[in-house]
Design a protein around this motif. Structure first.
Motif, PDB file in Angstrom:
ATOM      1  N   ARG A 159      36.570 -19.654 -24.480  1.00  0.00           N
ATOM      2  CA  ARG A 159      37.297 -19.599 -23.212  1.00  0.00           C
ATOM      3  C   ARG A 159      38.636 -20.306 -23.398  1.00  0.00           C
ATOM      4  N   ALA A 160      39.659 -19.806 -22.726  1.00  0.00           N
ATOM      5  CA  ALA A 160      41.004 -20.346 -22.900  1.00  0.00           C
ATOM      6  C   ALA A 160      41.609 -20.792 -21.577  1.00  0.00           C
ATOM      7  N   ASP A 161      42.525 -21.748 -21.693  1.00  0.00           N
ATOM      8  CA  ASP A 161      43.332 -22.216 -20.574  1.00  0.00           C
ATOM      9  C   ASP A 161      44.779 -21.829 -20.832  1.00  0.00           C
ATOM     10  N   ASP A 162      45.527 -21.669 -19.755  1.00  0.00           N
ATOM     11  CA  ASP A 162      46.945 -21.391 -19.858  1.00  0.00           C
ATOM     12  C   ASP A 162      47.627 -22.571 -20.538  1.00  0.00           C
ATOM     13  N   ALA A 163      48.525 -22.277 -21.458  1.00  0.00           N
ATOM     14  CA  ALA A 163      49.209 -23.326 -22.212  1.00  0.00           C
ATOM     15  C   ALA A 163      49.950 -24.295 -21.304  1.00  0.00           C
ATOM     16  N   SER A 164      50.459 -23.808 -20.185  1.00  0.00           N
ATOM     17  CA  SER A 164      51.198 -24.693 -19.276  1.00  0.00           C
ATOM     18  C   SER A 164      50.300 -25.790 -18.701  1.00  0.00           C
ATOM     19  N   ILE A 197      42.490 -21.839 -26.680  1.00  0.00           N
ATOM     20  CA  ILE A 197      41.038 -21.924 -26.561  1.00  0.00           C
ATOM     21  C   ILE A 197      40.670 -23.388 -26.368  1.00  0.00           C
ATOM     22  N   THR A 198      39.966 -23.666 -25.262  1.00  0.00           N
ATOM     23  CA  THR A 198      39.613 -25.048 -24.932  1.00  0.00           C
ATOM     24  C   THR A 198      38.123 -25.253 -24.695  1.00  0.00           C
ATOM     25  N   ASP A 199      37.360 -24.178 -24.544  1.00  0.00           N
ATOM     26  CA  ASP A 199      35.943 -24.297 -24.185  1.00  0.00           C
ATOM     27  C   ASP A 199      35.093 -23.314 -24.969  1.00  0.00           C
ATOM     28  N   VAL A 200      33.821 -23.664 -25.090  1.00  0.00           N
ATOM     29  CA  VAL A 200      32.811 -22.757 -25.622  1.00  0.00           C
ATOM     30  C   VAL A 200      31.718 -22.647 -24.571  1.00  0.00           C
ATOM     31  N   LEU A 201      31.438 -21.440 -24.158  1.00  0.00           N
ATOM     32  CA  LEU A 201      30.395 -21.176 -23.176  1.00  0.00           C
ATOM     33  C   LEU A 201      29.141 -20.733 -23.915  1.00  0.00           C
ATOM     34  N   VAL A 202      28.056 -21.469 -23.735  1.00  0.00           N
ATOM     35  CA  VAL A 202      26.769 -21.110 -24.340  1.00  0.00           C
ATOM     36  C   VAL A 202      25.902 -20.540 -23.229  1.00  0.00           C
ATOM     37  N   ILE A 203      25.382 -19.351 -23.456  1.00  0.00           N
ATOM     38  CA  ILE A 203      24.608 -18.631 -22.452  1.00  0.00           C
ATOM     39  C   ILE A 203      23.148 -19.075 -22.494  1.00  0.00           C
ATOM     40  N   PRO A 204      22.568 -19.403 -21.337  1.00  0.00           N
ATOM     41  CA  PRO A 204      21.140 -19.748 -21.305  1.00  0.00           C
ATOM     42  C   PRO A 204      20.299 -18.602 -21.865  1.00  0.00           C
ATOM     43  N   GLU A 211      38.396  -5.529 -34.825  1.00  0.00           N
ATOM     44  CA  GLU A 211      38.088  -4.592 -35.909  1.00  0.00           C
ATOM     45  C   GLU A 211      37.513  -5.282 -37.142  1.00  0.00           C
ATOM     46  N   GLY A 212      37.445  -6.612 -37.109  1.00  0.00           N
ATOM     47  CA  GLY A 212      36.923  -7.360 -38.250  1.00  0.00           C
ATOM     48  C   GLY A 212      37.979  -7.761 -39.248  1.00  0.00           C
ATOM     49  N   ASN A 213      39.254  -7.582 -38.888  1.00  0.00           N
ATOM     50  CA  ASN A 213      40.340  -8.005 -39.762  1.00  0.00           C
ATOM     51  C   ASN A 213      40.608  -9.490 -39.541  1.00  0.00           C
ATOM     52  N   GLN A 214      40.787 -10.211 -40.657  1.00  0.00           N
ATOM     53  CA  GLN A 214      41.061 -11.632 -40.532  1.00  0.00           C
ATOM     54  C   GLN A 214      42.393 -11.835 -39.830  1.00  0.00           C
ATOM     55  N   ARG A 215      42.457 -12.834 -38.963  1.00  0.00           N
ATOM     56  CA  ARG A 215      43.689 -13.162 -38.246  1.00  0.00           C
ATOM     57  C   ARG A 215      43.897 -14.659 -38.280  1.00  0.00           C
ATOM     58  N   THR A 216      45.091 -15.070 -37.994  1.00  0.00           N
ATOM     59  CA  THR A 216      45.439 -16.487 -37.955  1.00  0.00           C
ATOM     60  C   THR A 216      45.050 -17.067 -36.598  1.00  0.00           C
ATOM     61  N   LEU A 217      44.479 -18.252 -36.618  1.00  0.00           N
ATOM     62  CA  LEU A 217      44.179 -18.988 -35.399  1.00  0.00           C
ATOM     63  C   LEU A 217      44.540 -20.444 -35.677  1.00  0.00           C
ATOM     64  N   GLU A 218      45.645 -20.874 -35.104  1.00  0.00           N
ATOM     65  CA  GLU A 218      46.139 -22.220 -35.336  1.00  0.00           C
ATOM     66  C   GLU A 218      45.289 -23.250 -34.588  1.00  0.00           C
ATOM     67  N   ASP A 258      48.937 -13.060 -22.258  1.00  0.00           N
ATOM     68  CA  ASP A 258      47.835 -12.669 -23.131  1.00  0.00           C
ATOM     69  C   ASP A 258      47.951 -13.256 -24.540  1.00  0.00           C
ATOM     70  N   ASP A 259      49.087 -13.867 -24.858  1.00  0.00           N
ATOM     71  CA  ASP A 259      49.271 -14.413 -26.198  1.00  0.00           C
ATOM     72  C   ASP A 259      48.331 -15.581 -26.431  1.00  0.00           C
ATOM     73  N   LEU A 260      47.531 -15.480 -27.478  1.00  0.00           N
ATOM     74  CA  LEU A 260      46.615 -16.558 -27.842  1.00  0.00           C
ATOM     75  C   LEU A 260      47.320 -17.438 -28.865  1.00  0.00           C
ATOM     76  N   LEU A 261      47.648 -18.659 -28.474  1.00  0.00           N
ATOM     77  CA  LEU A 261      48.422 -19.558 -29.321  1.00  0.00           C
ATOM     78  C   LEU A 261      47.570 -20.274 -30.357  1.00  0.00           C
TER      79      LEU A 261
END
Length: 173
Positions: A37-42, A53-60, A128-135, A7-10
């Motif tokens: 959307r994310a893929d496994d780091a391996s 995170i490797t993809d963005v899904l846009v909904i019709p 919750e709307g708290n800023q977080r780090t996303l590398e 579940d760790d988002l790198l």
């Protein structure tokens, strides 16, 4: 192949972030919205447990204006790769509104991109709307063969549509 993903988002792939910035700018002055959307780091040759995170899904049917973007929630697939959302604020404000917070329920990261949509014009938030780090990570993106064709392939199909053999676009006749 593992049965369960970490579940760790790198972080987010640089190529994906570039897409988000470009899509947000192209949609301006309306808001842009998508699901991350994310893929496994391996799968990305990263020797760490987690997801990227490797993809963005846009909904019709997504509707957007300069003040908001709305998604027809019944159109969103039950996506095991979903990790959050992304949307733009054409006014440049990089903090979630009350309406944003109401939509932050699913996923663990929510990215807001603001005008003028440069590399410093985005922030990530938790539910919750708290800023977080996303590398932002430089990774080799997985090959997606959904659109695996060349201009020559298209030209050949268009040429075939004009002869008696049929071809990909022959139903247009």
């Amino acid at each position: 192949m593992r049965l369960f993903r970490s579940d760790d988002l790198l972080g987010i792939a640089r190529e994906t972030m570039e897409f988000v910035l470009e899509a947000s700018e192209a949609t301006h002055p309306n808001e842009y919205m998508g699901f991350l959307r994310a893929d496994d780091a391996s799968a990305l040759d990263i020797d760490r447990d987690g997801q990227v995170i490797t993809d963005v899904l846009v909904i019709p049917g997504t509707e957007s204006s300069p003040m908001s973007a709305s998604v027809r929630s019944h159109m969103k697939p039950n996506d095991m790769r979903s990790v959050g959302s992304v949307h733009s604020h054409p006014n440049g404000v990089l903090r979630p509104s009350d309406a944003d917070l109401a939509t932050f329920g699913q996923g663990e990261v929510h990215v807001i991109v603001g005008a003028p949509y440069g590399w410093g014009d985005w922030k990530a938030f938790d539910n919750e709307g708290n800023q977080r780090t996303l590398e932002v990570l430089d990774v080799e993106m997985p090959d997606e063969h959904f659109f695996d064709f060349t201009q020559e392939d298209i030209d050949r199909e268009l040429g075939d549509a004009n002869d008696d053999r049929g071809g990909f676009l022959s139903w247009l006749r």
